[in-house]
Scaffold this motif. Structure first.
Motif: not given
Length: 450
Positions: A82-88, A298-303, A309-312, A373-377
């Motif tokens: 998530r932090l990498l997805g946000a550029g941090r 998914v964590a990257t897309e959300i970040g 993208g997360a839904m896909a 689905l467990d991994g996604i959540l």
């Protein structure tokens, strides 16, 4: 409408390719720990029934305490991604390093506790006589490898978040090969039995830990990330992991209770359960590789704030999990009919292994879908929902398991019926209830805002 449908199809196709590219090497890394147990099981099974049953108790204790700390991998993966997805980038690596320090501290504490309380824990699991002796020896022999195991978990989380999992694949293969060599030398060559098995696993785990931790720290330094202990970051990592710990505690309670019931059903059922359980854990990691690939992406897309993208990724991961369950399940049924001789020379136990593997193979597609689905959540950071639903699952499952044991005794069920009942309970209740909860959550879309 046509344009929107085409866009969805394109997104899904791209998501499938990205998940496959990450899932294949992730699988190789994930199978290390269950491969250790599977190899131990195959070798110890030829030592004797009591040794195999003792390994079942001992490995369950070790895998339970280590599994309770799986948040070190899951939480680190999600946070870093998530932090990498946000550029941090620097902050993401510092979060990963904090996970390493937390893993080391927890690992040392667990190792000391297991060394002191190995025998009482094995007795609580239902081990007696020669089975108890073998179980306690295994736990004590592998205890000092626990810090190494947890460091591997945390380091894997860093590299998954970075999507640089080639190094984790190499470390996993190296560890599995070394564990096999050590087992053959110590168990077969030196006749050390379960003691040799435990010592071989200990050595392999520490070698893997060094192979992963050193590069992780070097990578962090290149990004000017802090590598010395940071109390605030370590506490933050522990706080994120606490809810995941509750989730895992509930799940592990179910698995431990299943082993206790298997022990109540007799040494042969327990020995056969160990063979099937080690195989089940191995193939689940094939499916978990899909879940972790989805979790990371998914964590990257959300970040990055990309909801579509997360839904896909969610659609692609769930479909891949289901398909993977079908393929692996068919393979497991074949193995159940052909491979029990690898685990034991006892004809009765071979028959029980066949029953267990066939039941697991037939129900594996449900597990594949649920695990994805467990991994996604987890990737979305939806920890509180997972903790609540896994606790509810445990409450129902444990009550049903107690009733199942009573019915088997009342009906004087034979070993084959008991084995089938155990694995149907695991896959239709333990897995099935979680599949229901995860499916409802994924469909709601609320997890993206969690």
């Amino acid at each position: 409408m046509t344009i929107q449908t085409t866009t969805h199809a394109t997104q899904d196709a791209t998501a499938r390719k990205r998940i496959l590219a990450l899932a294949v090497p992730t699988f190789g890394q994930l199978v290390a720990e269950p491969a250790f147990v599977l190899i131990d099981t195959a070798i110890i099974g030829h030592v004797g029934d009591a040794a195999l049953a003792g390994l079942s108790i001992g490995s369950t204790i070790v895998l339970t305490v280590v599994g309770l700390c799986v948040f070190l991998a899951y939480g680190t993966t999600s946070n870093v991604a998530r932090l990498l997805g946000a550029g941090r980038r620097r902050e993401g690596l510092e979060a990963g390093v904090a996970g390493l320090w937390l893993a080391l501290a927890i690992g040392v504490a667990i190792a000391l506790a297991l060394l002191m309380f190995a025998r009482p824990l094995c007795m609580m699991m239902g081990a007696r006589g020669a089975v108890l002796d073998n179980a306690a020896v295994y736990v004590r022999s592998v205890a000092c490898g626990i810090p190494g195991m947890l460091l591997v978990y945390a380091a894997n989380g860093i590299f998954r978040g970075l999507k640089k999992i080639g190094i984790t694949l190499f470390a996993a293969i190296t560890g599995a090969v070394l564990n096999t060599v050590f087992d053959l030398i110590l168990v077969v060559g030196c006749g050390m039995g379960v003691l040799g098995s435990g010592l071989g696993t200990l050595a392999a785990q520490w070698i893997m830990a060094l192979m992963l931790v050193v590069p992780a720290l070097v990578w962090a330094r290149r990004e000017d990330a802090r590598v010395m202990p940071n109390p605030a970051a370590i506490l933050s990592s522990a706080g994120d992991g606490l809810v995941l710990f509750v989730r895992t505690l509930a799940l592990r309670a179910c698995l431990v209770a299943t082993v206790v019931l298997a022990a109540h059903m007799g040494t042969r059922v327990l020995a056969a359960y160990q063979a099937v359980n080690s195989t089940w854990n191995f193939v689940l990691n094939m499916l978990d590789s899909i879940a972790i690939a989805g979790q990371t992406l998914v964590a990257t897309e959300i970040g990055a704030g990309r909801k579509r993208g997360a839904m896909a990724m969610t659609r692609a991961a769930s479909h891949a999990g289901l398909l993977g369950g079908v393929i692996v399940g068919c393979g497991l049924v074949v193995c159940g009919l052909a491979a029990p001789a690898l685990f034991t020379t006892n004809e009765t136990i071979r028959g029980l292994i066949t029953v267990g593997m066939v039941v697991v193979g037939m129900t594996l597609p449900l597990a594949g879908w649920m695990w994805a689905l467990d991994g996604i959540l987890i990737g979305a950071g939806d920890y509180r929902y997972l903790a609540a639903t896994c606790t509810a699952t445990a409450a129902v499952y444990l009550a049903c398991l107690a009733g199942l044991g009573h019915l088997c005794d009342v009906w004087d069920a034979d070993g084959h019926m008991r084995m089938a009942a155990l694995w149907l309970a695991v896959n239709l209740l333990f897995v099935g209830l979680r599949a229901l909860f995860n499916g409802l959550r994924a469909r709601s879309g609320a997890w993206i805002r969690a």
